[in-house]
Design a protein around this motif. Sequence first.
Motif, mmCIF file in Angstrom:
data_model
loop_
_atom_site.group_PDB
_atom_site.id
_atom_site.type_symbol
_atom_site.label_atom_id
_atom_site.label_comp_id
_atom_site.label_asym_id
_atom_site.label_seq_id
_atom_site.Cartn_x
_atom_site.Cartn_y
_atom_site.Cartn_z
ATOM 1 N N CYS A 1 11.555 -3.487 -0.358
ATOM 2 C CA CYS A 1 10.825 -4.343 -1.347
ATOM 3 C C CYS A 1 9.473 -4.797 -0.685
ATOM 4 C CB CYS A 1 11.637 -5.348 -1.813
ATOM 5 S SG CYS A 1 13.116 -5.050 -2.935
ATOM 6 N N LYS B 1 6.886 -2.216 -1.027
ATOM 7 C CA LYS B 1 6.955 -1.959 -2.387
ATOM 8 C C LYS B 1 6.781 -0.292 -2.592
ATOM 9 C CE LYS B 1 3.824 -6.012 -3.547
ATOM 10 N NZ LYS B 1 4.149 -6.788 -2.590
ATOM 11 N N SER C 1 8.735 3.161 -13.219
ATOM 12 C CA SER C 1 7.978 2.041 -13.111
ATOM 13 C C SER C 1 7.663 2.117 -11.464
ATOM 14 C CB SER C 1 8.844 0.926 -13.193
ATOM 15 O OG SER C 1 10.202 1.121 -12.279
ATOM 16 N N LYS D 1 9.014 0.718 -9.020
ATOM 17 C CA LYS D 1 9.419 -0.461 -8.518
ATOM 18 C C LYS D 1 10.748 -0.074 -7.676
ATOM 19 C CE LYS D 1 7.246 -3.222 -12.155
ATOM 20 N NZ LYS D 1 7.852 -4.132 -13.158
#
Length: 577
Positions: free
Chosen positions: A474, A477, A544, A546
Amino acid sequence: MADAAVKIADAAAPEQELTDGFHLIIDALKLNGLTTIYGVPGIPITDFGRMAQAAGIRVLSFRHEQNAGYAASIAGFLTKKPGVCLTVSAPGFLNGLTALAHATTNCFPMILLSGSSEREIVDLQQGDYEEMDQLAIAKPLCKAAFRVLHAADIGIGLARAIRAAVSGRPGGVYLDLPAKLFGQVIDAQAGRKSLVKVIDAAPAQIPAPAAVKRALDVFKSAKRPLIILGKGAAYAQADDAIRALVEKSGAPFLPMSMAKGLLPDTHPQCAGAARSTVLKDSDVVMLIGARLNWLLSHGKGKAWGEAPKKFVQIDIEPKEMDSNVEIAAPVVGDIGSAVSALLDGMGAAWPAPPADWTKTVTSKRDENVAKMAPRLMNNNSPMDYHGALGVLRTIVKERPDAILVNEGANTLDLARGIIDMYQPRKRLDVGTWGIMGIGMGYAIGAAIETGKPVLAVEGDSAFGFSGMEIETICRYKLPVCVVIFNNDGIYRGTDVNSAGADPATTVFVKGSRYDKMIEAFGGVGVNATSPDELKRAVNAAMDSGKPTLINAAIDPGAGSESGRIGNLNPQSKLGKK
């Protein structure tokens, strides 16, 4: 007056340009194209990490050194350059050492850079901060180990480490950097001259013409030929030549798990779905970058049947030959050179294998694929392994450029047989040791080195070894989608402790929600209870880019003890009391 004269003379002297160990290590790395470091900051390498980052090196900070080491090891496999891991001394070094030993066992080039305590205190065992003779400990577990004591030797020390890591059979190298080394100051011009740019770090090793001829003569004599591709073949990046050799031979081929995709698993010659048949009934087997270790039942025993076997083995390491069985035709050389030489020697009119053999293999493969197909189509809730993996199989087919990371027991054993791969070096897994814990380190390393989206398919037990690195994913990213096959335990979550109140040793917290963990760090968490939900969640994550973690709820009763390697768990012959 004399003191004043000295001061004036000093003031008039030209200022000397200086450098130090910090900058020389950074300059040596950059000179050799090593511009990514995976590690954990701390004494004595905290400032080195900061300075390397400021100098344009990408420094990725992990939560545990072992995971940083796994990232560096897989970077080496993917790039053919040494992956670099940076750790603190003693405990941090030991954490990274597991990954270094893993890299050596799997023939991945990697360099572990570790700060260490001062020699004069370590050698007298006077109790320095994190005191440990790290060089002595590392030596038995890696391909080579070096210590640099003087700043002027940094260039040659790193050059030796690079060459050792990538030449011949690749592997892990340890480079010991005592704390005092970083602050050592020398003349900058002398420092620049001391740096070494490694030329031809992994020189080609051309096989002997007689060995090539012998190998072709043996292979041509086959009535039931088989080619086995190992991860050494994938590492070589000789993809076109390997494909040409396999196709010209007409022989069935069996890819080991990290060699899947060198030719697509859907290729007409692929015998992955007929593994038992080809191992048992083949008469001549050509090994390309594969070892006859436990993953191939050591080349003998029930798995290999009664048919007499002759082996042709292509490997860069001469000592690998005859390691378990007699090798009739050893070909020693790098994979690219050896395969090219074999191709040249085959000429334009290589005879096709007997049709009855290829038809037998094709028939068994198609039969097994057809038998499996209905199991992969179910939409059960809670999911079983086949329904969940059937969905992921389709997703990988639609996204062949994505990288699949895979570890676990049932999750690994079943996935490597069910999920087809279409491009080389897209499947990364536990490798030769069958080790647990590579998942998040591999996922991070693969995302950084390739820029491609990563799908990490994890058993819930395997994820536990590196799960905190979802914060790292995270923080940077990264386009990583983690799918945890959660069946509430190790192997299966149904074991019962009949002797007390504690849970059984293989059982985890029932109904755990791993998806909530990533939400704490700003990632996307999804709880999937059916194959349809899993498919939607994975596609959304891959679209995405993500950081995403999907908790895939698997029936705790699904799967089997240790999957296909259950026979490696010893069983008691005594009756239960």
